[in-house]
Motif scaffolding. Structure first.
Motif, mmCIF file in Angstrom:
data_model
loop_
_atom_site.group_PDB
_atom_site.id
_atom_site.type_symbol
_atom_site.label_atom_id
_atom_site.label_comp_id
_atom_site.label_asym_id
_atom_site.label_seq_id
_atom_site.Cartn_x
_atom_site.Cartn_y
_atom_site.Cartn_z
ATOM 1 N N THR A 1 1.561 -15.975 -8.979
ATOM 2 C CA THR A 1 1.464 -16.325 -7.553
ATOM 3 C C THR A 1 2.619 -15.366 -6.988
ATOM 4 O O THR A 1 2.918 -15.358 -5.701
ATOM 5 N N THR A 2 3.669 -14.545 -7.960
ATOM 6 C CA THR A 2 4.504 -13.885 -7.415
ATOM 7 C C THR A 2 4.294 -12.353 -7.542
ATOM 8 O O THR A 2 5.336 -11.565 -7.324
ATOM 9 N N SER B 1 -2.587 -10.956 -7.114
ATOM 10 C CA SER B 1 -3.608 -12.064 -7.412
ATOM 11 C C SER B 1 -3.930 -12.881 -6.338
ATOM 12 O O SER B 1 -4.992 -13.229 -6.130
ATOM 13 N N LEU B 2 -2.914 -13.415 -5.545
ATOM 14 C CA LEU B 2 -3.318 -14.180 -4.348
ATOM 15 C C LEU B 2 -3.281 -13.448 -3.061
ATOM 16 O O LEU B 2 -2.551 -12.341 -2.967
ATOM 17 N N ALA C 1 3.778 -14.718 -1.693
ATOM 18 C CA ALA C 1 4.355 -15.568 -2.476
ATOM 19 C C ALA C 1 5.436 -16.493 -1.481
ATOM 20 O O ALA C 1 6.034 -15.547 -0.788
#
Length: 262
Positions: free
Chosen positions: A243-244, A248-249, A253
């Motif tokens: 998440t950081t 990936s997201l 974050a």
């Protein structure tokens, strides 16, 4: 109803209560729950679904063929061999990434990172790049033709005259995809545990394929190898995870997570 009658009724009710199965019975203040993972996985990958008949007998299949690609027996046999080869390549690749990386961290070796190893090797190679590519294409083509011929006619590559007098080295186990001979120095393909070894190889190979994809994704996201990523995560789990890394997201974050980074 007096106290004696209440006690008698309670005892009778407890005695009549059906016993729980052994794995769920209470043991003191703790409930003992034993789960046999292999038994759980021995059914279908999708609980309640029915295993396709054409997958019966395949090691570690668990009925997984949602697109029904294996309905054609010829295609199924080729898919089986393709997965086996990809499993072996992936296991070799993952070992080739992790082992040097760990030895580098321990100070036993000083090798380039896995994503840069090819370039470093080429820069220090006396063979020109184009020549190397041509040699690799020839070598892979030879190996794949031999594998294809053995797939079409198992055992054919050990027949006399098939390889300039060296065909004895290709004396296989008699089963497609498992060459045996010099490729099985421990004789595992001849023992009673051969079927169990097939299942272990497929399971480890599938895990290796997923791991290699993870290594690739980690490098693209963090510009680091798997060992460095693991060390960073263990030092600060909340600050170093998927998440950081900013990749990936699709969302940024939370700022609080960056405060946790040491």
């Amino acid at each position: 109803m007096n106290a004696t009658m209440l006690k008698s009724s309670f005892v009778s009710g407890v005695a009549a209560r059906p016993q729980l199965p052994t794995p769920f019975r209470s043991n003191g203040s703790r409930v003992c729950m034993r789960v046999n993972a292999e038994a759980q996985l021995s059914g279908n990958w999708l609980p309640g679904a029915e295993n396709p008949k054409y997958l019966e007998g395949l090691p570690a299949s668990y009925g997984f063929d949602p697109l029904r690609l294996g309905q054609d027996p010829g295609a199924l046999e080729w898919y089986k061999q393709a997965e086996l080869i990809h499993c072996r390549y992936a296991m070799a690749a993952v070992a080739g990434i992790l082992i040097p990386d760990v030895l580098n961290k321990l100070g036993a070796l000083n090798l380039p990172d896995w994503w840069n190893a090819g370039k470093v090797a080429q820069d220090n190679s006396p063979i020109p790049f184009n020549t190397l590519i041509a040699l690799e294409i020839f070598a892979y083509n030879f190996v794949e033709i031999k594998r294809w011929q053995d797939f079409k006619k198992p055992g054919s590559q050990s027949e006399k005259g098939s390889f300039v007098g060296l065909e004895g080295f290709f004396q296989g186990s008699g089963e497609n995809g498992y060459p045996g001979g010099i490729f099985d120095p421990l004789g595992l393909s001849k023992g009673p545990g051969f079927e169990a070894m097939k299942v272990r190889e497929i399971k480890n190979g599938r895990l290796a394929m997923i791991a290699f994809l993870g290594f690739t994704g980690q490098y693209l996201a963090t510009q680091k190898g798997p060992v460095d990523n693991l060390i960073d995560h263990l030092k600060a789990p909340l600050a170093n995870n998927f998440t950081t890394n900013g990749v990936s997201l699709p969302i940024q974050a939370h700022p609080l997570l960056t405060v946790l980074h040491p």
